[in-house]
Design a protein around this motif. Structure first.
Motif, PDB file in Angstrom:
ATOM      1  N   VAL A  59       0.849  -1.189   0.000  1.00 56.66           N
ATOM      2  CA  VAL A  59       0.000   0.000   0.000  1.00 56.66           C
ATOM      3  C   VAL A  59       0.891   1.249   0.000  1.00 56.66           C
ATOM      4  CG1 VAL A  59      -1.707   1.306   1.327  1.00 56.66           C
ATOM      5  CG2 VAL A  59      -1.835  -1.205   1.238  1.00 56.66           C
ATOM      6  N   GLY A  60       0.745   2.100  -1.021  1.00 57.32           N
ATOM      7  CA  GLY A  60       1.580   3.299  -1.115  1.00 57.32           C
ATOM      8  C   GLY A  60       3.030   2.925  -1.296  1.00 57.32           C
ATOM      9  N   CYS A  61       3.342   2.312  -2.432  1.00 53.99           N
ATOM     10  CA  CYS A  61       4.623   1.615  -2.597  1.00 53.99           C
ATOM     11  C   CYS A  61       5.790   2.510  -2.972  1.00 53.99           C
ATOM     12  CB  CYS A  61       4.475   0.518  -3.645  1.00 53.99           C
ATOM     13  SG  CYS A  61       4.150   1.129  -5.331  1.00 53.99           S
ATOM     14  N   ARG A  76       4.053 -13.410  -4.176  1.00 49.86           N
ATOM     15  CA  ARG A  76       3.337 -12.882  -5.345  1.00 49.86           C
ATOM     16  C   ARG A  76       2.811 -11.504  -4.957  1.00 49.86           C
ATOM     17  NH1 ARG A  76      -1.057 -15.541  -5.679  1.00 49.86           N
ATOM     18  NH2 ARG A  76      -0.803 -16.918  -3.879  1.00 49.86           N
ATOM     19  N   VAL A  77       3.338 -10.466  -5.581  1.00 50.05           N
ATOM     20  CA  VAL A  77       3.153  -9.097  -5.091  1.00 50.05           C
ATOM     21  C   VAL A  77       2.374  -8.247  -6.082  1.00 50.05           C
ATOM     22  CG1 VAL A  77       4.350  -7.004  -4.326  1.00 50.05           C
ATOM     23  CG2 VAL A  77       5.309  -9.260  -3.785  1.00 50.05           C
ATOM     24  N   ALA A  78       1.483  -7.426  -5.566  1.00 52.53           N
ATOM     25  CA  ALA A  78       0.893  -6.311  -6.298  1.00 52.53           C
ATOM     26  C   ALA A  78       1.144  -5.068  -5.456  1.00 52.53           C
ATOM     27  CB  ALA A  78      -0.599  -6.523  -6.519  1.00 52.53           C
ATOM     28  N   ALA A  79       1.331  -3.938  -6.120  1.00 60.38           N
ATOM     29  CA  ALA A  79       1.645  -2.704  -5.401  1.00 60.38           C
ATOM     30  C   ALA A  79       0.992  -1.530  -6.116  1.00 60.38           C
ATOM     31  CB  ALA A  79       3.160  -2.502  -5.323  1.00 60.38           C
ATOM     32  N   PHE A  80       0.729  -0.483  -5.351  1.00 63.41           N
ATOM     33  CA  PHE A  80       0.158   0.711  -5.969  1.00 63.41           C
ATOM     34  C   PHE A  80       0.667   1.951  -5.256  1.00 63.41           C
ATOM     35  CE2 PHE A  80      -2.733   0.085  -2.458  1.00 63.41           C
ATOM     36  CZ  PHE A  80      -3.031   1.370  -2.038  1.00 63.41           C
ATOM     37  N   GLN A 105      -1.419   2.766 -10.541  1.00 63.08           N
ATOM     38  CA  GLN A 105      -1.628   4.080  -9.945  1.00 63.08           C
ATOM     39  C   GLN A 105      -3.035   4.103  -9.374  1.00 63.08           C
ATOM     40  OE1 GLN A 105      -1.276   7.481 -12.547  1.00 63.08           O
ATOM     41  NE2 GLN A 105      -1.093   8.911 -10.835  1.00 63.08           N
ATOM     42  N   ALA A 106      -3.138   4.333  -8.066  1.00 70.15           N
ATOM     43  CA  ALA A 106      -4.447   4.270  -7.417  1.00 70.15           C
ATOM     44  C   ALA A 106      -4.437   5.096  -6.147  1.00 70.15           C
ATOM     45  CB  ALA A 106      -4.811   2.812  -7.099  1.00 70.15           C
ATOM     46  N   ASP A 107      -5.636   5.427  -5.691  1.00 63.59           N
ATOM     47  CA  ASP A 107      -5.858   6.119  -4.432  1.00 63.59           C
ATOM     48  C   ASP A 107      -6.174   5.062  -3.377  1.00 63.59           C
ATOM     49  OD1 ASP A 107      -7.008   7.590  -2.254  1.00 63.59           O
ATOM     50  OD2 ASP A 107      -7.531   9.211  -3.642  1.00 63.59           O
ATOM     51  N   TYR A 113      -8.871  -3.525  -6.527  1.00 65.02           N
ATOM     52  CA  TYR A 113      -8.671  -4.966  -6.401  1.00 65.02           C
ATOM     53  C   TYR A 113      -9.959  -5.611  -5.903  1.00 65.02           C
ATOM     54  CZ  TYR A 113      -3.846  -3.279  -6.415  1.00 65.02           C
ATOM     55  OH  TYR A 113      -2.677  -2.634  -6.731  1.00 65.02           O
ATOM     56  N   ARG A 114     -10.139  -6.892  -6.262  1.00 66.59           N
ATOM     57  CA  ARG A 114     -11.325  -7.633  -5.842  1.00 66.59           C
ATOM     58  C   ARG A 114     -11.242  -7.986  -4.358  1.00 66.59           C
ATOM     59  NH1 ARG A 114      -9.710 -10.453 -10.307  1.00 66.59           N
ATOM     60  NH2 ARG A 114      -9.217 -12.258  -9.003  1.00 66.59           N
ATOM     61  N   ASP A 115     -12.353  -8.404  -3.807  1.00 67.16           N
ATOM     62  CA  ASP A 115     -12.412  -8.831  -2.412  1.00 67.16           C
ATOM     63  C   ASP A 115     -11.576 -10.097  -2.205  1.00 67.16           C
ATOM     64  OD1 ASP A 115     -14.276  -6.825  -2.362  1.00 67.16           O
ATOM     65  OD2 ASP A 115     -15.975  -8.092  -1.799  1.00 67.16           O
ATOM     66  N   ASP A 116     -10.937 -10.181  -1.043  1.00 62.72           N
ATOM     67  CA  ASP A 116     -10.322 -11.425  -0.564  1.00 62.72           C
ATOM     68  C   ASP A 116      -9.321 -12.031  -1.555  1.00 62.72           C
ATOM     69  OD1 ASP A 116     -12.035 -11.147   1.620  1.00 62.72           O
ATOM     70  OD2 ASP A 116     -13.546 -12.476   0.762  1.00 62.72           O
ATOM     71  N   VAL A 117      -8.425 -11.188  -2.104  1.00 60.22           N
ATOM     72  CA  VAL A 117      -7.458 -11.708  -3.081  1.00 60.22           C
ATOM     73  C   VAL A 117      -6.033 -11.750  -2.543  1.00 60.22           C
ATOM     74  CG1 VAL A 117      -8.796 -11.110  -5.130  1.00 60.22           C
ATOM     75  CG2 VAL A 117      -7.251  -9.421  -4.135  1.00 60.22           C
ATOM     76  N   PHE A 118      -5.787 -11.154  -1.368  1.00 58.43           N
ATOM     77  CA  PHE A 118      -4.432 -11.121  -0.811  1.00 58.43           C
ATOM     78  C   PHE A 118      -4.387 -11.853   0.530  1.00 58.43           C
ATOM     79  CE2 PHE A 118      -4.781  -7.273  -3.434  1.00 58.43           C
ATOM     80  CZ  PHE A 118      -3.718  -7.480  -4.303  1.00 58.43           C
ATOM     81  N   ASP A 119      -3.222 -12.430   0.801  1.00 56.86           N
ATOM     82  CA  ASP A 119      -2.976 -13.062   2.098  1.00 56.86           C
ATOM     83  C   ASP A 119      -2.452 -12.064   3.117  1.00 56.86           C
ATOM     84  OD1 ASP A 119      -3.511 -15.805   1.188  1.00 56.86           O
ATOM     85  OD2 ASP A 119      -1.676 -15.560   0.019  1.00 56.86           O
TER      86      ASP A 119
END
Length: 253
Positions: A59-61, A76-80, A105-107, A113-119
């Motif tokens: 979050v806020g990468c 497995r990483v996603a960042a914004f 790029q996101a606020d 992102y969809r519900d319940d997709v990250f650990d």
């Protein structure tokens, strides 16, 4: 619709990302997870636990240095980030290191992102100090992290708000109320809002975590380590010997 804080900070970070990465990039490292100016490293602290094979959101990468370290550990990483220019630095470091972090790029108040997709989710001084509605951010993180997951985030320690942001002796004498929640703001040449940083007390943060439906597991206040002589804005060895500079909240979903 983005808040005034979001708009101001997006433009501020776009205009200052180059200077920030030039000044702090060496300390942060390209593939390193540093939680705070005190230099606490996730490689040692292991606040996120085992990350190999886990889906992790940063979050806020910024330039995604933390996310890149997580990739190197097998996550497995996603960042914004709200700043496009910061994400351009992320792409530059991806090419330099050969480790790629998928970024958007996101606020933080409205996650794409969809519900319940990250650990797991993590944030090292990202987004939360700058948003007008931190409860919205915490609720969004809870939405996208699966039940049983964890969110760990670091922010400036609230006690610092009562002291001048000065690394020298002046920064050791309180000159304002800890309970004054008036945001710190800067204006541009045309008088428009150009930068915003919000203050919440420790009690505020605990209430926000609870209000978002998260469970606070631990609150860590890293001590300034011996031999660490780097000054970062108002953080310094002098102040670090007397005052906590960072608060790290570990929360269960």
């Amino acid at each position: 619709m983005p808040s005034d804080s979001s708009r101001a900070n997006r433009y501020w970070w776009d205009g200052n990302a180059d200077e920030y990465q030039s000044e702090h990039g060496g300390h942060l490292g390209d593939v390193r997870f540093v939680w705070c100016p005190e230099g606490l490293d996730e490689a040692d602290a292991r606040l996120l636990g085992e990350v190999r094979g886990r889906a992790v959101l940063e979050v806020g990468c910024g330039a995604a240095q933390c996310g890149r370290w997580l990739v190197a550990q097998g996550a497995r990483v996603a960042a914004f980030d709200i700043s496009h220019r910061q994400l351009r630095h992320a792409r530059r470091i991806d090419l330099d290191t050969g480790l790629t972090v998928p970024v958007a790029q996101a606020d933080a108040e409205a996650l794409p992102y969809r519900d319940d997709v990250f650990d797991l989710a993590c944030s090292a001084f990202g987004a939360l100090p700058f948003v007008a509605d931190p409860l919205a951010v915490l609720r969004e993180v809870r939405r996208v992290v699966r039940p049983g997951g964890r969110f760990v985030f670091s922010v400036s320690h609230p006690i610092r708000w009562a002291f001048p942001d000065d690394p020298g002796p002046r920064g050791l004498t309180a000159d304002r109320s800890y309970f004054d929640r008036t945001p710190y703001t800067e204006e541009g040449p045309d008088g428009t809002l150009a930068y915003v940083e919000h203050h919440r007390t420790l009690g505020d943060w605990v209430g926000l975590v609870s209000g978002a439906g998260l469970r606070l597991q631990t609150l860590l206040e890293p001590e300034w380590p011996a031999g660490h002589d780097r000054v970062w804005g108002g953080w310094s060895p002098l102040r670090g010997r007397h005052l906590p500079g960072t608060a790290i909240f570990s929360c269960l979903v």
